[in-house]
Every structure is written in structure tokens, then in C-alpha cells.
Design an enzyme around this catalytic site. Structure first.
Site, short mmCIF file in Angstrom:
data_model
loop_
_atom_site.label_atom_id
_atom_site.label_comp_id
_atom_site.label_asym_id
_atom_site.label_seq_id
_atom_site.Cartn_x
_atom_site.Cartn_y
_atom_site.Cartn_z
N SER A 196 33.21 41.89 31.70
CA SER A 196 32.59 40.57 31.70
C SER A 196 31.24 40.65 32.40
O SER A 196 31.00 41.57 33.20
CB SER A 196 33.50 39.56 32.41
N TYR A 209 38.73 36.60 39.79
CA TYR A 209 38.42 37.09 38.44
C TYR A 209 37.19 37.99 38.46
O TYR A 209 37.19 39.09 37.88
CB TYR A 209 38.21 35.91 37.50
#
Length: 321
Positions: A196, A209
Site C-alpha cells: 500500500s 494498518y
């Protein structure tokens, strides 16, 4: 005795100075070597930016995609199948995996659905044994499974933090560990991690995260270097994908009420990822200019980086409640 001691100290000082001089000289020589090797590589990189290399042919190869039952994983599976790849869909949701496989078979390729908790080493190891026995070797491993979780650290439960770490980090380690050995034996393979942009640029509203994605980026960098040092760099490729937000789930879209940049679509992201894999790109940022922007921003002091966050990224406008 005093005179001998003085001469000894003077000799030690001269030897030390000579040693330092030689060490600096050798570093300078090595630096010149690096420049000589780097110039043509950099020139080729710039050339390939404007004229990308031809996509490699992967028809007939077997691709394993974790989290392939829905979202980006499903889109990647469909894209690989359209290129003639046989696909192994691994998901905790077996019904979704089977439905994806049914769609894949329309491309007249083999498709296999497996229910596996990829955070469990035992289940991943059992999967590898079954595949090697009944399907054959995996040519391309796509670690896509991930738990997307937005919240500040003090609001994050211990259970959610553990689950995020287990799925987002351990799954990459376990799957790569069990499939890499066969790739080394065959001197052939490609390992892909769907990370990501939060693995390059810390997201304050998704602390755990973002931490997990930084770990994925570090893991892939270490694996890439390991393969190079062991002599497999030309045989086993790696690709670490760092996309911006993808509009895959309703809760993500609702959380990002005012994103500074437009969210990516699943179809576009999957297409760009496939093309990057087929060009053997080691690091793939989507959109590509985000990578350059992040690297450039990190050259400056933290206070200046925070100004960029406030006035360009506009983090304060995001829903962080």
C-alpha cells in the site's frame, strides 16, 4: 625507556594515519566504480520510463492469489486468466473463491479454490503440499490478502491489532517461505506483494494498518536482496505494489469522505499491477508520481513534511472520527 615509549607512540600514530588514508582512498575508488556502473543503469531506467519493455508471456503458468475471492484479488485473477494463466484462488471465504473460479473457467483455464487462513503457517504449508501434489508448481505467487482497518492507535483493540498483523504480515512470510524453495529448485518464479502507499507514507488514521504495510515493504526488500546475493536474482523476480486508496469496499469510501486525490478503481489498479508484474518491476507505485513525491518529501525536515501533509495532502479534511 621514556625515549623508546615516545618513538613507539609516534610510530603508532603514523600507522593509524596511514591506515585511515588508505581506507578513505579505497572508499573513493569504490565510489567511482559505483558511478561507472550506475550511469548506464540510470540511463536505461530513464529510457524504459518512456519506452517500457515488452510484457513477458505467462500463458500456461500457474498463479496463486491470496484473497482472490473478492475485490482486487478477484480482478487480478480474471486478468491473469485472460492471459492464459491457470489460477489458484485462496481465500478464507470458500464460496467467494469458488465463484471466482467459476468465472475464470470461462477463459478455458484451470482454476482451483482453496479455503485457507493464510495467517496460519500450518494451513499454508498444507496448501503448498496439496498443490505440489495435485496441481503442480506455482510460477507466480501474489500475496494480496489483507485486513484493511482505519483507526487511531488508542482506539484499536488488542484483538484487531493482532489480527491485522497476522494477516497483513505473517501471511507474506509464510506463503513466501513455503513456495520459495520450489522456485529455487526450478530457478523460476515471481513473488508479488500487494502492499500500500501507506507502506511508504505513514497514515496517521490507520496506525496498525500502516505499520503492517511498512513491514511488507521491508520484507520484500530483504527477500529481493537475499535472492540477488544467493544468485537467483535473474531467475526469481519480485514485485512490491504500493497503490493509493482503492474503492473496493463501502466502508473505505465512506471513511474517506474528502480524499485529496481521486480513489483508484479496482479494474484500473489490477490492469496496472499485471502490466508491472509482466515487466518485472521491483517496486510499483500507483499512481507512479506518488512514489517520487513521497521520496522527495522525505528529503526535508519533519516540520516541512508536516506542511505538505496539511496543505497538499490535507489530512485534516479526512474523516478521522
Amino acid at each position: 625507556m621514556l625515549q623508546v615509549k615516545v618513538h613507539t607512540e609516534e610510530g603508532s600514530t603514523k600507522n593509524f594515519s596511514r591506515s585511515v588514508f588508505l581506507e578513505v582512498l579505497f572508499v573513493i575508488v569504490d565510489f567511482v566504480k559505483v558511478l561507472c556502473y550506475a550511469v548506464p543503469i540510470l540511463a536505461m531506467h530513464i529510457f524504459r520510463t518512456f519506452i517500457p519493455p515488452k510484457l513477458k508471456d505467462v500463458s500456461g503458468q500457474t498463479v496463486l492469489i491470496t484473497g482472490g475471492g473478492n475485490g482486487l484479488g478477484r480482478a487480478l485473477a480474471l486478468n491473469f486468466a485472460s492471459r492464459g494463466c491457470n489460477v489458484v484462488v485462496v481465500d478464507i471465504d470458500l464460496a467467494a473463491a469458488e465463484q471466482t473460479c467459476a468465472e475464470l473457467r470461462r477463459n478455458r483455464v484451470d482454476a482451483y479454490a482453496y479455503r485457507v487462513d493464510v495467517s496460519s503457517y500450518e494451513q499454508v504449508e498444507a496448501l503448498a503440499i496439496d498443490l505440489h501434489k495435485n496441481v503442480g508448481p506455482v510460477d507466480i505467487l501474489v500475496n494480496n490478502a489483507a485486513l484493511v482497518y482505519f483507526d487511531f492507535l488508542h482506539n484499536t483493540s488488542v484483538e484487531m491489532a493482532n489480527r491485522t498483523i497476522d494477516i497483513n504480515i505473517k501471511s507474506h512470510v509464510w506463503t513466501t517461505k513455503v513456495f520459495l524453495e520450489k522456485m529455487m529448485e526450478r530457478k523460476r518464479g515471481h513473488i508479488v506483494a500487494i502492499s500500500s502507499m501507506s507502506g511508504m507514507y505513514a497514515f496517521p488514521w490507520a496506525v496498525v494498518y500502516s505499520t503492517s504495510k511498512y513491514a511488507v515493504n521491508g520484507f520484500m526488500a530483504a527477500v529481493t536482496e537475499q535472492l540477488r546475493l544467493q544468485g537467483y536474482g535473474d531467475h526469481i523476480q519480485t514485485t512490491c505494489v504500493c497503490p493509493y486508496y482503492i474503492a473496493t469496499r463501502k466502508d473505505i469510501v465512506e471513511f474517506l469522505k474528502k480524499p485529496r486525490f481521486k480513489l483508484l478503481t479496482t479494474e484500473h489498479t489490477a490492469r496496472v499491477i499485471i502490466e508491472g508484474i509482466l515487466r518485472n518491476e521491483v517496486i510499483l507505485a500507483i499512481p507512479p508520481f506518488f512514489d517520487l513525491g513521497v521520496r522527495f518529501m522525505q528529503l526535508f525536515p519533519v516540520k516541512i513534511q508536516q506542511l505538505v501533509r496539511d496543505y497538499i495532502i490535507r489530512e485534516y479534511e479526512l474523516n478521522s472520527s
